[in-house]
Design a protein around this motif. Sequence first.
Motif, PDB file in Angstrom:
ATOM      1  N   ALA A 299       0.882  -1.168   0.000  1.00 17.48           N
ATOM      2  CA  ALA A 299       0.000   0.000   0.000  1.00 17.48           C
ATOM      3  C   ALA A 299       0.919   1.217   0.000  1.00 17.48           C
ATOM      4  O   ALA A 299       1.868   1.285   0.784  1.00 17.48           O
ATOM      5  N   ILE A 300       0.644   2.159  -0.925  1.00 18.40           N
ATOM      6  CA  ILE A 300       1.535   3.304  -1.100  1.00 18.40           C
ATOM      7  C   ILE A 300       0.739   4.595  -1.030  1.00 18.40           C
ATOM      8  O   ILE A 300      -0.336   4.717  -1.634  1.00 18.40           O
ATOM      9  N   ALA A 301       1.284   5.563  -0.295  1.00 22.11           N
ATOM     10  CA  ALA A 301       0.713   6.908  -0.217  1.00 22.11           C
ATOM     11  C   ALA A 301       1.828   7.916  -0.473  1.00 22.11           C
ATOM     12  O   ALA A 301       3.013   7.618  -0.304  1.00 22.11           O
ATOM     13  N   GLN A 302       1.435   9.107  -0.877  1.00 21.29           N
ATOM     14  CA  GLN A 302       2.392  10.167  -1.164  1.00 21.29           C
ATOM     15  C   GLN A 302       2.405  11.171  -0.019  1.00 21.29           C
ATOM     16  O   GLN A 302       1.355  11.562   0.482  1.00 21.29           O
ATOM     17  N   SER A 303       3.602  11.600   0.382  1.00 22.01           N
ATOM     18  CA  SER A 303       3.756  12.652   1.377  1.00 22.01           C
ATOM     19  C   SER A 303       4.768  13.643   0.824  1.00 22.01           C
ATOM     20  O   SER A 303       5.977  13.412   0.887  1.00 22.01           O
ATOM     21  N   GLY A 304       4.269  14.725   0.227  1.00 19.91           N
ATOM     22  CA  GLY A 304       5.167  15.658  -0.447  1.00 19.91           C
ATOM     23  C   GLY A 304       5.869  14.945  -1.584  1.00 19.91           C
ATOM     24  O   GLY A 304       5.240  14.311  -2.417  1.00 19.91           O
ATOM     25  N   GLY A 305       7.200  14.987  -1.602  1.00 24.28           N
ATOM     26  CA  GLY A 305       7.964  14.338  -2.655  1.00 24.28           C
ATOM     27  C   GLY A 305       8.383  12.919  -2.351  1.00 24.28           C
ATOM     28  O   GLY A 305       9.163  12.337  -3.088  1.00 24.28           O
ATOM     29  N   VAL A 306       7.873  12.341  -1.276  1.00 25.04           N
ATOM     30  CA  VAL A 306       8.288  11.000  -0.854  1.00 25.04           C
ATOM     31  C   VAL A 306       7.084  10.082  -0.738  1.00 25.04           C
ATOM     32  O   VAL A 306       6.041  10.471  -0.211  1.00 25.04           O
ATOM     33  N   GLN A 307       7.234   8.860  -1.230  1.00 28.50           N
ATOM     34  CA  GLN A 307       6.198   7.848  -1.034  1.00 28.50           C
ATOM     35  C   GLN A 307       6.431   7.112   0.278  1.00 28.50           C
ATOM     36  O   GLN A 307       7.575   6.859   0.656  1.00 28.50           O
ATOM     37  N   ILE A 308       5.335   6.754   0.923  1.00 30.68           N
ATOM     38  CA  ILE A 308       5.362   5.847   2.066  1.00 30.68           C
ATOM     39  C   ILE A 308       4.799   4.528   1.559  1.00 30.68           C
ATOM     40  O   ILE A 308       3.645   4.466   1.123  1.00 30.68           O
ATOM     41  N   GLU A 309       5.614   3.471   1.597  1.00 35.25           N
ATOM     42  CA  GLU A 309       5.152   2.148   1.158  1.00 35.25           C
ATOM     43  C   GLU A 309       5.066   1.234   2.368  1.00 35.25           C
ATOM     44  O   GLU A 309       6.017   1.140   3.155  1.00 35.25           O
ATOM     45  N   LEU A 310       3.946   0.557   2.499  1.00 33.26           N
ATOM     46  CA  LEU A 310       3.764  -0.464   3.529  1.00 33.26           C
ATOM     47  C   LEU A 310       3.727  -1.814   2.821  1.00 33.26           C
ATOM     48  O   LEU A 310       3.063  -1.958   1.792  1.00 33.26           O
TER      49      LEU A 310
END
Length: 197
Positions: free
Chosen positions: A77-88
């Motif tokens: 599962a991936i979300a965007q935070s500014g210029g960085v993705q958070i991948e779980l």
Amino acid sequence: MTGTSELELARGIAAPAAGVPGRHFMQIAMMVEDIETACANWTRTTGVGPFLHVPHIRLDSFDYRGTKASGIDFSVAIAQSGGVQIELVQQHDDGPSAYRDIIAKGAQGFHHLAIYTGDYDAVHASYIDQGFVAAVEGTFGGYRFAYIDTSAAIGCMIELIEENPLQGEFFERVAAAAHDWDGVTDPIRPGFPAAED
């Protein structure tokens, strides 16, 4: 910044941006035991979201530390935070993998940084030439990826992803979902809705 909530600040000042190819790190990844619970915890705690969920990805053929392997089953599962993705990432089976090399079954935590690059061979060589080895190498959708085991040096692995149209389109959708998200509506969404109907 008057009137800006702490959650809005946590989500980042920069506008969400799709995965941009280059040698920079564009993603941080965490191993989790229950991906839906982890998505909810991340959204509630940090305000990051929504997460685009891709369940039960199966790699039928890949190299694990130089030996042919098969059968890994995992979800992301991936979300965007500014210029960085958070991948779980949740691994569903107990097979050997780059994931289990760092995070044991039943545990969770930081696993890797990702580089999305159109210069895959040169970036790959830059790590191998330093003496690091690929824990996993393979192809997905016809394009290459690798997990370089840099854990002894920096405490995590580095994932290399070869730039490709499928991945680029997905990264654009991740960023678009985060743009002007209200922080509430559909915090977990299908990554590929047609495939999950």
